[in-house]
Design an enzyme around this catalytic site. Structure first.
Site, PDB file in Angstrom:
ATOM      1  N   GLY A 121       0.806  -1.223   0.000  1.00 24.36           N
ATOM      2  CA  GLY A 121       0.000   0.000   0.000  1.00 24.36           C
ATOM      3  C   GLY A 121       0.831   1.261   0.000  1.00 24.36           C
ATOM      4  O   GLY A 121       0.330   2.349   0.235  1.00 24.36           O
TER       5      GLY A 121
ATOM      6  N   VAL B  21      -5.821   0.566   3.472  1.00 25.56           N
ATOM      7  CA  VAL B  21      -4.840   1.494   2.919  1.00 25.56           C
ATOM      8  C   VAL B  21      -4.923   1.445   1.390  1.00 25.56           C
ATOM      9  O   VAL B  21      -5.667   0.648   0.826  1.00 25.56           O
ATOM     10  CB  VAL B  21      -3.396   1.112   3.361  1.00 25.56           C
ATOM     11  N   CYS B  22      -4.119   2.297   0.724  1.00 19.52           N
ATOM     12  CA  CYS B  22      -4.051   2.266  -0.733  1.00 19.52           C
ATOM     13  C   CYS B  22      -3.629   0.864  -1.180  1.00 19.52           C
ATOM     14  O   CYS B  22      -2.818   0.249  -0.495  1.00 19.52           O
ATOM     15  CB  CYS B  22      -3.004   3.244  -1.255  1.00 19.52           C
ATOM     16  N   PRO B  23      -4.098   0.380  -2.256  1.00 15.06           N
ATOM     17  CA  PRO B  23      -5.036   0.992  -3.202  1.00 15.06           C
ATOM     18  C   PRO B  23      -6.485   0.590  -2.980  1.00 15.06           C
ATOM     19  O   PRO B  23      -7.332   0.900  -3.806  1.00 15.06           O
ATOM     20  CB  PRO B  23      -4.538   0.402  -4.526  1.00 15.06           C
TER      21      PRO B  23
END
Lengths: 486, 83
Positions: A121, B21-23
């Site tokens: 992430g 969290v990303c993505p």
């Protein structure tokens, strides 16, 4: 106390603590000013990264997964500005930059790192700033992957040595003998990484485009540096990539809108579209410019410190020795001190420092024992830069009311740890990550930066494909009860 | 703690990706928008600030309207109407 006031108070406390730490260092010994410089450049990076949502993982991931070019644009802008400043510094002999050994290892390592950053992430710098936002998944990626994983990775030997090409083993032993001859030093070549480093990496050539253009590769002229390093190696590729991104992503939507408005679409409209793409996220693009300038100033300041304290080796180890901290440095008197923005090696040192507390000898390999050393954490210059990034991001997140401690679910723990481990393994063979492997090198005239960057993008593409499949699966479960066409 | 997608009423949904969290937040948002009908509204709830900028641009490119943006104690809510 309301949240806004509490956040401001905490931002003030963190800033005050960093000022206090800086003053204590300077009071203890003026040579520690070197560490203080790293702390505050780290803080500056952290604040800019957080404000601009600046993450190298996001650059390719959001492009492939969501069709959003924001971050790729921001990085390319930062690269253009940084390359010009780097060229100015190199021309005036104020640059600490050095190119890295060239080879296919950069592409392979970049691929591994690219998959890792998508799973975790965030890239190496992105994970640090997200720790500052209170993200515990990123903390796991940093501690387990970048710190402990990386330290273990370079210290593996035994059966792993049997998998190595004989040429690396022979080369390593020849180099070891040549370096040690008559010097009375101890140079450990034990692990798989030692053989790779000494038997392969050290034998690879290093290039800068300025050096390739110059009559004497070791003394390029100012024109060579600006034309070769900045224009050819950085600015032209960055502009080309910006054009390619525009063509394949926002152009279609932009063209449709323009034709709808005025009935035609000209070449000038394409330039307007590129400008629209660059300014679509002002905070990211502005931070791109600032990051580029700050990274240049960082190099200038460290070079200035080295001249101020007459550090002939361009390495903080020399100052540690002057202060009597012999055990912090390697047998040749050095310690990891990049001289510019860099992540991952210092995290590996933290991992080694922790493992040594549990009785694991980490000095018996080349990476720590000969090249980087394992200084006490509070005397580790690059580590202070990483801590600065975390605390700088924390200050900015608190001021923007975005700080929140977020503990990971089991699923995110798996992604965080596996991604962190892959990032650790992908940053070591290349001697750098998204910052030291790609950004600094591409802007500094080293073609290696683009080889690593290409690997990162390929790896990110694979990571995104995997996540697309995974999220599709999860959404299908969540939407199963609704009257929605799946 | 996982992704939550709930139907609040006809044509109105809630996607909760807090903790991710990303993505993940941006991918789940994109996929949710792909699944619902034109004119439907989704409240996207997330707490990963970095995802916000990407979601805004993603909607801008696709023509979806962000009707409201709320922020409270590190939690963000974007109310998005599908084009």
């Amino acid at each position: 106390m309301d949240i806004e006031k509490r956040n401001k108070l905490w931002a003030l406390i963190v800033t005050g603590a960093l000022i206090l730490i800086s003053l204590i260092y300077i009071k203890a010994n003026i040579y520690f000013l070197y560490l203080v410089v790293y702390i505050w450049f780290g803080v500056a990076y952290g604040m800019m990264l957080q404000y601009g949502r600046f993450c190298f993982a996001s650059a390719s991931r959001d492009l492939f997964a969501a069709g959003v070019p924001r971050m790729a644009v921001g990085i390319l802008i930062a690269l253009i500005f940084f390359s010009l400043i780097q060229a100015a510094l190199a021309s005036t002999d104020m640059s600490t930059f050095h190119p890295a050994p060239f080879g296919i290892h950069m592409l392979i390592a970049g691929c591994v790192f690219g998959v890792g950053m998508v799973l975790a992430g965030g890239c190496a710098s992105g994970s640090l700033y997200k720790v500052g936002e209170g993200n515990m998944t990123s903390l796991l990626a940093v501690v387990v992957g970048l710190c402990l994983g990386q330290a273990v990775f370079v210290d593996l030997g035994g059966v792993f040595n049997k998998l190595l090409p004989q040429s690396w083993i022979d080369g390593a032993h020849q180099t070891q003998a040549a370096v040690l001859a008559g010097r009375g030093l101890e140079m450990p070549v034990n692990t798989w990484f030692d053989h790779y480093l000494v038997g392969y990496i050290w034998k690879q050539p290093t290039y800068t485009v300025a050096g390739l253009l110059a009559d004497n590769p070791h003394h390029p002229t100012t024109a060579n540096i600006f034309l070769g390093n900045a224009v050819i190696n950085s600015i032209i590729p960055a502009l080309l990539i910006l054009g390619i991104i525009y063509w394949f992503y926002p152009r279609k939507v932009h063209k449709t809108r323009v034709i709808k408005e005025k009935g035609s679409f000209s070449i000038g409209d394409n330039f307007a579209g590129i400008w629209k793409m660059i300014t679509a996220s002002k905070r990211t693009s502005m931070m791109g410019i600032l990051v580029g300038i700050t990274a240049g100033l960082h190099i200038l300041t460290i070079a200035g410190m080295q001249k101020r304290f007459a550090v002939k080796s361009s390495n903080f180890g020399e100052l540690l020795l002057r202060m009597g901290y012999d055990k912090d440095v390697t047998p040749k008197g050095t310690v990891f001190d990049p001289g510019y923005w860099y992540i991952t090696s210092q995290e590996g040192q933290v991992g080694a420092w922790i493992l040594e507390k549990f009785g694991w000898d980490m000095h018996d390999n080349m990476f720590f024992g000969w090249v980087n050393g394992i200084p006490e954490l509070w005397r580790n210059p690059a580590l202070w830069m990483s801590l600065g990034i975390i605390f700088g991001a924390m200050i900015m997140a608190l001021l923007q009311k975005e700080f929140k401690v977020k503990f990971p679910s089991t699923e995110l723990m798996v992604w965080g740890i596996s991604g962190g481990l892959l990032m650790g393994m992908g940053s070591r063979p290349s001697l750098g990550c998204n910052i030291g492997g790609f950004f600094i090198r591409a802007a500094g005239g080293d073609p290696n930066g683009w080889v690593y960057g290409t690997g990162m993008v390929l790896g990110a593409f694979v990571g995104v494909k995997f996540f697309n499949w995974w999220t599709e699966r999860q959404m299908a479960k969540e939407m199963a009860d609704f009257d929605i066409d799946l | 703690m996982g992704v939550k997608f709930e139907k609040k009423e006809e044509g109105k949904y809630m996607l909760d990706v807090c903790g991710f969290v990303c993505p993940h937040p941006q991918i789940y948002t994109k996929k949710s928008l792909e699944k619902v009908n034109s004119g439907d509204v989704i409240d996207v709830v997330f707490d990963n600030p970095s995802s916000g900028e990407t979601i805004i641009q993603m909607c801008e490119a696709a023509g979806h309207e962000i009707m409201e943006q709320k922020q409270d104690a590190g939690k963000l809510v974007y109310v998005i109407k599908k084009a």
